[in-house]
Design a protein around this motif. Structure first.
Motif, PDB file in Angstrom:
ATOM      1  N   SER A  70       0.816  -1.212   0.000  1.00  0.00           N
ATOM      2  CA  SER A  70       0.000   0.000   0.000  1.00  0.00           C
ATOM      3  C   SER A  70       0.854   1.268   0.000  1.00  0.00           C
ATOM      4  O   SER A  70       0.332   2.368  -0.228  1.00  0.00           O
ATOM      5  N   THR A  71       2.156   1.107   0.250  1.00  0.00           N
ATOM      6  CA  THR A  71       3.061   2.265   0.226  1.00  0.00           C
ATOM      7  C   THR A  71       3.431   2.680  -1.198  1.00  0.00           C
ATOM      8  O   THR A  71       3.960   3.770  -1.407  1.00  0.00           O
ATOM      9  N   VAL A  72       3.159   1.798  -2.164  1.00  0.00           N
ATOM     10  CA  VAL A  72       3.445   2.104  -3.571  1.00  0.00           C
ATOM     11  C   VAL A  72       2.375   3.059  -4.108  1.00  0.00           C
ATOM     12  O   VAL A  72       1.181   2.833  -3.921  1.00  0.00           O
ATOM     13  N   LYS A  73       2.794   4.113  -4.764  1.00  0.00           N
ATOM     14  CA  LYS A  73       1.839   5.064  -5.326  1.00  0.00           C
ATOM     15  C   LYS A  73       0.995   4.369  -6.401  1.00  0.00           C
ATOM     16  O   LYS A  73       1.523   3.700  -7.283  1.00  0.00           O
ATOM     17  N   GLY A  74      -0.321   4.522  -6.303  1.00  0.00           N
ATOM     18  CA  GLY A  74      -1.210   3.876  -7.263  1.00  0.00           C
ATOM     19  C   GLY A  74      -1.173   2.365  -7.167  1.00  0.00           C
ATOM     20  O   GLY A  74      -1.314   1.666  -8.166  1.00  0.00           O
ATOM     21  N   TYR A  75      -0.961   1.848  -5.958  1.00  0.00           N
ATOM     22  CA  TYR A  75      -0.815   0.410  -5.722  1.00  0.00           C
ATOM     23  C   TYR A  75      -1.946  -0.400  -6.366  1.00  0.00           C
ATOM     24  O   TYR A  75      -3.083   0.075  -6.510  1.00  0.00           O
ATOM     25  N   LYS A 108     -10.200  10.012  -5.675  1.00  0.00           N
ATOM     26  CA  LYS A 108      -8.823   9.565  -5.482  1.00  0.00           C
ATOM     27  C   LYS A 108      -8.514   9.232  -4.012  1.00  0.00           C
ATOM     28  O   LYS A 108      -7.378   9.391  -3.536  1.00  0.00           O
ATOM     29  N   TYR A 110      -8.590   6.253  -3.029  1.00  0.00           N
ATOM     30  CA  TYR A 110      -7.787   5.051  -3.242  1.00  0.00           C
ATOM     31  C   TYR A 110      -7.827   4.704  -4.728  1.00  0.00           C
ATOM     32  O   TYR A 110      -8.712   5.177  -5.457  1.00  0.00           O
ATOM     33  N   PRO A 111      -6.861   3.909  -5.213  1.00  0.00           N
ATOM     34  CA  PRO A 111      -6.827   3.570  -6.648  1.00  0.00           C
ATOM     35  C   PRO A 111      -7.996   2.664  -7.044  1.00  0.00           C
ATOM     36  O   PRO A 111      -8.612   1.999  -6.195  1.00  0.00           O
TER      37      PRO A 111
END
Length: 355
Positions: A70-75, A108, A110-111
């Motif tokens: 979840s730390t990845v952008k746009g996970y 936005k 969440y993705p």
């Protein structure tokens, strides 16, 4: 030739069990979410993390399965929406859930999930199943029912109108992410979870009998308790024993040594065979019960260390244990073997070799 197995106490004392497919129908909504999370925990190769949110502030997400951290952008992630109803899901049961995903991904918060699964005890009904295979028809039905099913129900703070930039977002949204699940497949995979038997009963699987002939060379994980046995025999006989060949001079010690190794391997088998069938630490709890049952005897004064062993083994064999599920599948060999596991783990000793 079929494999010989022990018959468990459960098999002869309990009647017919409620099949899991029926039992899930009486789960509470919270239990249903926890069950879904457990199912996803089995899929370790597919997801890096499982998170249950649920509740009023889940923003349309009951259980999250992260494909990427979840730390990845746009996970990347999959959403599992848990609907515990007494009927198979109708389209009207899910319009608002679809609306929430559209609204909160538009904002936005969440993705967009890679997949969005509806998870219900009785699955999806014919009408909803048909919609989920036709993205154009599904989009149109959600649009037709937006005012009635979504506008005032997505959030308590405002009406979510399907207009302007949000309408553009709606029109370009890929409705193929919404899918149904196969409950029988979920239940089958859940069998691999340690909580499966706790949730559905049915007793522990039958345990194979140990092939005693396969117990040959002393393994590295036996050295501690084996050394303690040699010291204990020596404490009684006043003869120093350093290896198994030295025991040939005393048939009583040799026989006890051979039985002890068999018992130790039975206890190891008990630990390993049911490891994936029961909640974590179940065997540890069983071992702890044996420890607390014999520790006073271990710490008592004995004529010699070998008599201490015999007294402890005898007590372990007769302890009244009932709270642990392993009591229904354990045998006397296990209990005696656990005594020597405790020695191996240095929780107890038979003979202090520093004195």
């Amino acid at each position: 030739m079929s494999e010989k197995k022990f018959t468990s106490n459960f098999e002869v004392t309990n009647g017919a069990n409620i099949v899991p497919l029926k039992r899930i129908e009486i789960f509470s909504p919270e239990e249903w979410e926890l069950f879904t999370k457990e199912y996803l925990e089995v899929l370790q190769d597919d997801y890096v993390e499982i998170e249950r949110i649920g509740g009023a502030n889940d923003n349309g997400r009951d259980v999250i399965a992260y494909i990427e951290p979840s730390t990845v952008k746009g996970y990347k992630w999959d959403c599992f929406q848990c609907k515990h109803y007494d009927h198979s899901l109708h389209p009207s049961d899910v319009y608002v859930e679809i609306g929430k995903i559209l609204y909160y991904t538009f904002k936005k918060d969440y993705p967009i999930p890679q997949n969005y699964f509806f998870v219900a005890p009785k699955g999806c009904g014919t009408s909803l199943s048909k919609l989920l295979t036709d993205k154009i028809l599904l989009k149109q039905k959600v649009k037709d029912n937006w005012i009635q099913s979504c506008e005032k129900k997505i959030t308590k703070h405002l009406d979510v109108k399907l207009e302007g930039s949000f309408l553009d977002y709606f029109e370009n949204f890929d409705f193929r992410i919404f899918k149904k699940t196969n409950i029988k497949d979920i239940l089958d995979k859940h069998k691999k979870h340690p909580n499966h038997i706790i949730r559905f009963g049915g007793g522990l699987p039958s345990r194979p009998k140990l092939d005693e002939a396969s117990i040959d060379q002393i393994k590295a994980n036996e050295l501690v308790y084996v050394e303690q046995l040699f010291l204990s025999y020596g404490d009684e006989s006043k003869i120093k024993y350093e290896n198994i060949n030295d025991l040939k001079s005393n048939l009583s010690y040799q026989n006890h040594f051979n039985r002890t190794r068999i018992n130790f391997h039975y206890a190891e088998q008990l630990r390993n065979f049911y490891r994936d069938s029961l909640p974590i630490n179940t065997f540890q709890d069983f071992q702890d019960e044996i420890y607390h049952g014999i520790i006073d005897t271990v710490e008592d004064t004995h004529e010699n260390a070998f008599k201490k062993i015999k007294a402890s083994e005898q007590l372990a064999s007769t302890l009244q244990l009932s709270s642990n599920p392993l009591t229904t599948v354990s045998i006397v060999n296990d209990r005696k073997g656990i005594c020597h596991q405790l020695v191996n783990d240095k929780k107890i000793i038979w003979k202090d070799d520093t004195k």
